[in-house]
Write an enzyme that holds these catalytic residues in place. Structure first.
Site, PDB file in Angstrom:
ATOM      1  CB  CYS A   1     135.273  95.749 124.855  1.00  0.00           C
ATOM      2  SG  CYS A   1     136.209  94.239 124.277  1.00  0.00           S
TER       3      CYS A   1
ATOM      4  CG  HIS B   1     132.724  93.754 128.362  1.00  0.00           C
ATOM      5  ND1 HIS B   1     131.999  94.409 127.454  1.00  0.00           N
ATOM      6  CD2 HIS B   1     133.652  93.067 127.803  1.00  0.00           C
ATOM      7  CE1 HIS B   1     132.465  94.286 126.275  1.00  0.00           C
ATOM      8  NE2 HIS B   1     133.727  93.242 126.520  1.00  0.00           N
TER       9      HIS B   1
ATOM     10  CD  GLU C   1     129.403  96.112 129.021  1.00  0.00           C
ATOM     11  OE1 GLU C   1     130.175  96.850 129.638  1.00  0.00           O
ATOM     12  OE2 GLU C   1     129.709  95.605 128.035  1.00  0.00           O
TER      13      GLU C   1
END
Lengths: 78, 220
Positions: B85, B193, B195
């Site tokens: 990002c 994302h 994570e």
């Protein structure tokens, strides 16, 4: 104190780069009754006071604009 | 394996990334922006957020932070680097990845889960996946519209450097691109994302497929 120069830098999207801000404003103007608006492009105005204009171009290339998507011009205004 | 996570003023996915690194079985190491030191890590993640408030352009100021000098050296020597990002935006501004991220075509922040397709396993961050495999990953961004000129896009496609592609494009990205890699293939940038889906408690741990790849892909 050293004299300072006022520099005005104009950064705008390169031609052909999508400009959604400009598009949104172009859509809004006729809605307010302002006809005849064919295109709107939105850029960024950066004003600086500098001791010398020698490095302004380098500043534009390294940080103030992204040459992949933007073009710039600058002038000493006073 | 020690994996560094850079922390700029305005990074806000750094803790998620550090947590995900722990979940994948590696040692997380925070890398403060002002310190020009990678602390001997084996890989680096540049996390999401709004580094320096996104002022000027997302990533434009972070790109000159102290930690970026050694990071660029590390990347140029073939070290695995993943930008997520805002991290993707930072790596583009640093010219470690080609192109730029423009404002989303529809002018709205997009916060959603999207399906992406793994397009290549020839990077350290996708080596553990399969070409054509689909993952559901969260996106949350205002400037995720990938742009590169026609020549660069053609080169990325020819050289198999599109890493992830959106199944349904959420932001107007050229060629539905959700992630690309560098010429050396070790630097990868993705808008979604991984994570944020690294633990079943978050609803899914599909993101670990990306992150864990580096354990294989880096050959450490």
């Amino acid at each position: 104190m050293a004299d300072s120069l006022k520099v005005r830098v104009l950064v705008r999207p390169k031609e052909g780069i999508l400009d959604p801000q400009g598009e949104a404003v172009r859509g809004a103007l006729p809605a307010l009754g302002f006809g005849g608006v064919k295109t709107v492009h939105i850029g960024r105005l950066i004003e600086m006071e500098v001791e010398s204009a020698d490095e302004v171009d380098a500043m534009c290339r390294r940080l103030l604009s992204n040459p992949t998507i933007e073009e710039y011009e600058w002038e000493v205004v006073s | 394996m020690r994996i560094g996570v850079t922390v700029f003023p305005g990074s806000n996915c750094d803790r998620d990334a550090l947590y995900a690194v722990e979940r994948m079985g590696a040692e997380p190491v925070g890398l403060w922006h002002a310190e020009a030191d990678l602390k001997g890590v084996d890989a680096v993640i540049v996390p999401g957020g709004f580094s320096y408030g996104d002022y000027l352009r997302p990533g434009a100021i972070a790109r000159f932070a102290g930690v970026m000098g050694p990071l660029e050296e590390f990347a140029n020597e073939g070290g695995p680097v993943l930008g997520v990002c805002n991290g993707f935006q930072v790596l583009c501004e640093a010219h470690l990845l080609p192109g730029a991220l423009l404002q989303n075509t529809h002018m709205r922040f997009v916060c959603d889960r999207v399906r992406v397709r793994v397009e290549t396993t020839g990077t350290p961050w996708t080596a553990g996946g399969e070409v054509g495999e689909e993952l559901t990953l969260p996106v949350a961004h205002n400037e995720g519209n990938y742009f590169a000129d026609a020549e660069t896009l053609a080169r990325l496609e020819d050289e198999d450097r599109v890493v992830l592609r959106y199944v349904e494009n959420p932001n107007g990205s050229a060629n539905d691109i959700a992630g690309v890699c560098s010429e050396g293939r070790n630097v990868v940038g993705v808008m979604p994302h991984p994570e944020r889906v690294s633990d079943p408690a978050l609803g899914s741990d599909e993101g670990l497929k990306i992150l864990r790849s580096v354990l294989v892909g880096a050959g450490v």
